[in-house]
Scaffold this motif. Structure first.
Motif, PDB file in Angstrom:
ATOM      1  N   SER A  46     -92.384 -54.522 -34.914  1.00  0.00           N
ATOM      2  CA  SER A  46     -92.369 -55.728 -34.073  1.00  0.00           C
ATOM      3  C   SER A  46     -92.667 -56.985 -34.886  1.00  0.00           C
ATOM      4  CB  SER A  46     -93.338 -55.587 -32.894  1.00  0.00           C
ATOM      5  OG  SER A  46     -94.671 -55.421 -33.346  1.00  0.00           O
ATOM      6  N   ASN A  47     -93.531 -56.880 -35.892  1.00  0.00           N
ATOM      7  CA  ASN A  47     -93.781 -58.030 -36.774  1.00  0.00           C
ATOM      8  C   ASN A  47     -92.511 -58.435 -37.510  1.00  0.00           C
ATOM      9  OD1 ASN A  47     -96.500 -58.274 -36.152  1.00  0.00           O
ATOM     10  ND2 ASN A  47     -97.207 -57.170 -37.943  1.00  0.00           N
TER      11      ASN A  47
ATOM     12  N   PHE B 134     -91.686 -40.337 -36.675  1.00  0.00           N
ATOM     13  CA  PHE B 134     -91.604 -41.353 -35.628  1.00  0.00           C
ATOM     14  C   PHE B 134     -90.130 -41.664 -35.443  1.00  0.00           C
ATOM     15  CE2 PHE B 134     -91.034 -45.816 -34.554  1.00  0.00           C
ATOM     16  CZ  PHE B 134     -91.840 -45.938 -33.438  1.00  0.00           C
ATOM     17  N   ARG B 135     -89.650 -41.563 -34.209  1.00  0.00           N
ATOM     18  CA  ARG B 135     -88.265 -41.912 -33.882  1.00  0.00           C
ATOM     19  C   ARG B 135     -88.285 -43.027 -32.860  1.00  0.00           C
ATOM     20  NH1 ARG B 135     -84.263 -38.619 -35.399  1.00  0.00           N
ATOM     21  NH2 ARG B 135     -84.841 -36.564 -36.145  1.00  0.00           N
ATOM     22  N   ALA B 136     -87.409 -44.003 -33.049  1.00  0.00           N
ATOM     23  CA  ALA B 136     -87.311 -45.097 -32.091  1.00  0.00           C
ATOM     24  C   ALA B 136     -85.851 -45.489 -31.910  1.00  0.00           C
ATOM     25  CB  ALA B 136     -88.105 -46.308 -32.554  1.00  0.00           C
ATOM     26  N   THR B 137     -85.520 -45.839 -30.688  1.00  0.00           N
ATOM     27  CA  THR B 137     -84.249 -46.465 -30.379  1.00  0.00           C
ATOM     28  C   THR B 137     -84.594 -47.846 -29.848  1.00  0.00           C
ATOM     29  OG1 THR B 137     -83.240 -44.357 -29.826  1.00  0.00           O
ATOM     30  CG2 THR B 137     -82.134 -46.333 -29.007  1.00  0.00           C
ATOM     31  N   MET B 138     -83.956 -48.856 -30.392  1.00  0.00           N
ATOM     32  CA  MET B 138     -84.275 -50.225 -29.970  1.00  0.00           C
ATOM     33  C   MET B 138     -83.016 -51.040 -29.777  1.00  0.00           C
ATOM     34  SD  MET B 138     -86.209 -51.365 -33.427  1.00  0.00           S
ATOM     35  CE  MET B 138     -85.592 -50.736 -34.966  1.00  0.00           C
TER      36      MET B 138
ATOM     37  N   PRO C 109    -100.073 -44.741 -38.399  1.00  0.00           N
ATOM     38  CA  PRO C 109    -100.669 -45.742 -37.515  1.00  0.00           C
ATOM     39  C   PRO C 109    -100.104 -47.130 -37.817  1.00  0.00           C
ATOM     40  CG  PRO C 109    -102.367 -44.323 -38.439  1.00  0.00           C
ATOM     41  CD  PRO C 109    -101.090 -44.005 -39.164  1.00  0.00           C
ATOM     42  N   GLY C 110     -99.818 -47.874 -36.764  1.00  0.00           N
ATOM     43  CA  GLY C 110     -99.359 -49.245 -36.920  1.00  0.00           C
ATOM     44  C   GLY C 110     -97.864 -49.412 -37.106  1.00  0.00           C
ATOM     45  N   ILE C 111     -97.089 -48.338 -37.001  1.00  0.00           N
ATOM     46  CA  ILE C 111     -95.647 -48.465 -37.271  1.00  0.00           C
ATOM     47  C   ILE C 111     -94.948 -49.365 -36.248  1.00  0.00           C
ATOM     48  CG2 ILE C 111     -94.968 -46.328 -36.083  1.00  0.00           C
ATOM     49  CD1 ILE C 111     -92.915 -45.969 -38.476  1.00  0.00           C
ATOM     50  N   VAL C 112     -95.342 -49.281 -34.975  1.00  0.00           N
ATOM     51  CA  VAL C 112     -94.722 -50.146 -33.962  1.00  0.00           C
ATOM     52  C   VAL C 112     -95.099 -51.610 -34.225  1.00  0.00           C
ATOM     53  CG1 VAL C 112     -94.575 -50.693 -31.500  1.00  0.00           C
ATOM     54  CG2 VAL C 112     -94.564 -48.301 -32.257  1.00  0.00           C
TER      55      VAL C 112
ATOM     56  N   GLU D  16     -77.677 -59.592 -40.463  1.00  0.00           N
ATOM     57  CA  GLU D  16     -77.725 -59.078 -41.833  1.00  0.00           C
ATOM     58  C   GLU D  16     -79.159 -58.881 -42.337  1.00  0.00           C
ATOM     59  OE1 GLU D  16     -77.037 -62.910 -44.665  1.00  0.00           O
ATOM     60  OE2 GLU D  16     -75.426 -62.460 -43.236  1.00  0.00           O
ATOM     61  N   MET D  17     -80.132 -59.519 -41.708  1.00  0.00           N
ATOM     62  CA  MET D  17     -81.522 -59.412 -42.144  1.00  0.00           C
ATOM     63  C   MET D  17     -82.267 -58.223 -41.527  1.00  0.00           C
ATOM     64  SD  MET D  17     -81.684 -61.722 -44.358  1.00  0.00           S
ATOM     65  CE  MET D  17     -83.410 -61.485 -44.712  1.00  0.00           C
ATOM     66  N   ILE D  18     -81.732 -57.649 -40.458  1.00  0.00           N
ATOM     67  CA  ILE D  18     -82.433 -56.562 -39.762  1.00  0.00           C
ATOM     68  C   ILE D  18     -82.669 -55.375 -40.685  1.00  0.00           C
ATOM     69  CG2 ILE D  18     -82.271 -54.853 -37.910  1.00  0.00           C
ATOM     70  CD1 ILE D  18     -80.764 -57.061 -36.286  1.00  0.00           C
ATOM     71  N   ALA D  19     -81.621 -54.828 -41.254  1.00  0.00           N
ATOM     72  CA  ALA D  19     -81.766 -53.652 -42.113  1.00  0.00           C
ATOM     73  C   ALA D  19     -82.629 -53.960 -43.328  1.00  0.00           C
ATOM     74  CB  ALA D  19     -80.396 -53.140 -42.538  1.00  0.00           C
ATOM     75  N   ILE D  20     -82.401 -55.091 -43.954  1.00  0.00           N
ATOM     76  CA  ILE D  20     -83.197 -55.469 -45.129  1.00  0.00           C
ATOM     77  C   ILE D  20     -84.678 -55.475 -44.784  1.00  0.00           C
ATOM     78  CG2 ILE D  20     -83.722 -57.388 -46.707  1.00  0.00           C
ATOM     79  CD1 ILE D  20     -80.679 -58.113 -46.493  1.00  0.00           C
ATOM     80  N   SER D  21     -85.001 -56.095 -43.680  1.00  0.00           N
ATOM     81  CA  SER D  21     -86.396 -56.221 -43.263  1.00  0.00           C
ATOM     82  C   SER D  21     -87.021 -54.863 -42.931  1.00  0.00           C
ATOM     83  CB  SER D  21     -86.477 -57.159 -42.065  1.00  0.00           C
ATOM     84  OG  SER D  21     -87.811 -57.368 -41.697  1.00  0.00           O
ATOM     85  N   LEU D  22     -86.299 -54.027 -42.187  1.00  0.00           N
ATOM     86  CA  LEU D  22     -86.860 -52.730 -41.799  1.00  0.00           C
ATOM     87  C   LEU D  22     -86.968 -51.775 -42.986  1.00  0.00           C
ATOM     88  CD1 LEU D  22     -85.178 -52.282 -38.312  1.00  0.00           C
ATOM     89  CD2 LEU D  22     -87.598 -52.773 -38.787  1.00  0.00           C
ATOM     90  N   TYR D  23     -86.038 -51.824 -43.914  1.00  0.00           N
ATOM     91  CA  TYR D  23     -86.120 -50.956 -45.096  1.00  0.00           C
ATOM     92  C   TYR D  23     -87.296 -51.339 -45.996  1.00  0.00           C
ATOM     93  CZ  TYR D  23     -81.707 -48.613 -44.073  1.00  0.00           C
ATOM     94  OH  TYR D  23     -80.721 -47.854 -43.493  1.00  0.00           O
ATOM     95  N   GLU D  24     -87.807 -52.553 -45.862  1.00  0.00           N
ATOM     96  CA  GLU D  24     -88.997 -52.970 -46.622  1.00  0.00           C
ATOM     97  C   GLU D  24     -90.242 -52.186 -46.206  1.00  0.00           C
ATOM     98  OE1 GLU D  24     -89.278 -57.164 -45.902  1.00  0.00           O
ATOM     99  OE2 GLU D  24     -87.784 -57.665 -47.434  1.00  0.00           O
ATOM    100  N   MET D  25     -90.169 -51.506 -45.062  1.00  0.00           N
ATOM    101  CA  MET D  25     -91.326 -50.736 -44.579  1.00  0.00           C
ATOM    102  C   MET D  25     -91.585 -49.499 -45.446  1.00  0.00           C
ATOM    103  SD  MET D  25     -90.747 -51.015 -40.438  1.00  0.00           S
ATOM    104  CE  MET D  25     -91.363 -49.389 -40.216  1.00  0.00           C
TER     105      MET D  25
END
Length: 168
Positions: free
Chosen positions: A103-104, A131-135, A96-99, A146-155
């Motif tokens: 988005s945050n 959960f699979r997403a294409t964005m 729950p809350g992954i989207v 360069e910040m996208i992967a870093i930020s998403l891997y923090e999840m």
């Protein structure tokens, strides 16, 4: 010509897209962009149309006459293009809350999510909910990339991210 974004829903059935396309064509509309899906027996669509201003009200009336169809619409206008567009696939354990989390992360980086498509599935070998997403992301600054992967891997350690393509 005016541009409109239209959302449509109806019980799914054969020939529905043809009915909609006929209405658009009869009212001199130009079908610019669309996404259509069948989800649990319901047809859902988002369309961007260009329609002569004098034909718009007739087109709306004709669409509303299609059995079971509900619609909403808004006028649109051309907006500034991002300096770079990137496309990613993301896979993670469903929760729950992954989207909201995704988005945050993008909002904190100042990145616009321009297109987002997601699916729920279970892993065939383990039965774990995935959960699979294409964005598609619109960047306003090259440094954001360069910040996208870093930020998403923090999840979490379960996140798998693949960069698919980019356009400048």
């Amino acid at each position: 010509m005016m541009r409109y974004l239209i959302t449509l829903q109806a019980p799914d059935r054969k020939g529905l897209v043809e009915q909609i396309a006929n209405v658009v064509s009869r009212h001199n509309g130009n079908w610019l962009d669309s996404e259509m899906r069948h989800i649990d027996g319901v047809f859902a669509a988002i369309l961007q149309l260009e329609v002569p201003a004098l034909k718009w009200d007739e087109l709306v009336d004709a669409l509303e006459c299609i059995d079971g169809l509900t619609m909403t619409f808004s006028k649109t206008s051309l907006s500034a293009k991002p300096i770079k567009q990137l496309r990613y696939n993301l896979v993670a354990y469903d929760r729950p809350g992954i989207v909201l989390h995704i988005s945050n992360k993008m909002n904190a980086l100042g990145i616009n999510i321009e297109r987002f498509s997601s699916q729920y599935e279970t892993a065939s070998h383990t039965g774990i909910a995935l959960f699979r997403a294409t964005m598609e992301l619109g960047l306003t600054d090259a440094a954001q990339e360069e910040m996208i992967a870093i930020s998403l891997y923090e999840m979490g350690d379960d996140v798998v991210l693949d960069k698919l393509s980019q356009s400048a």
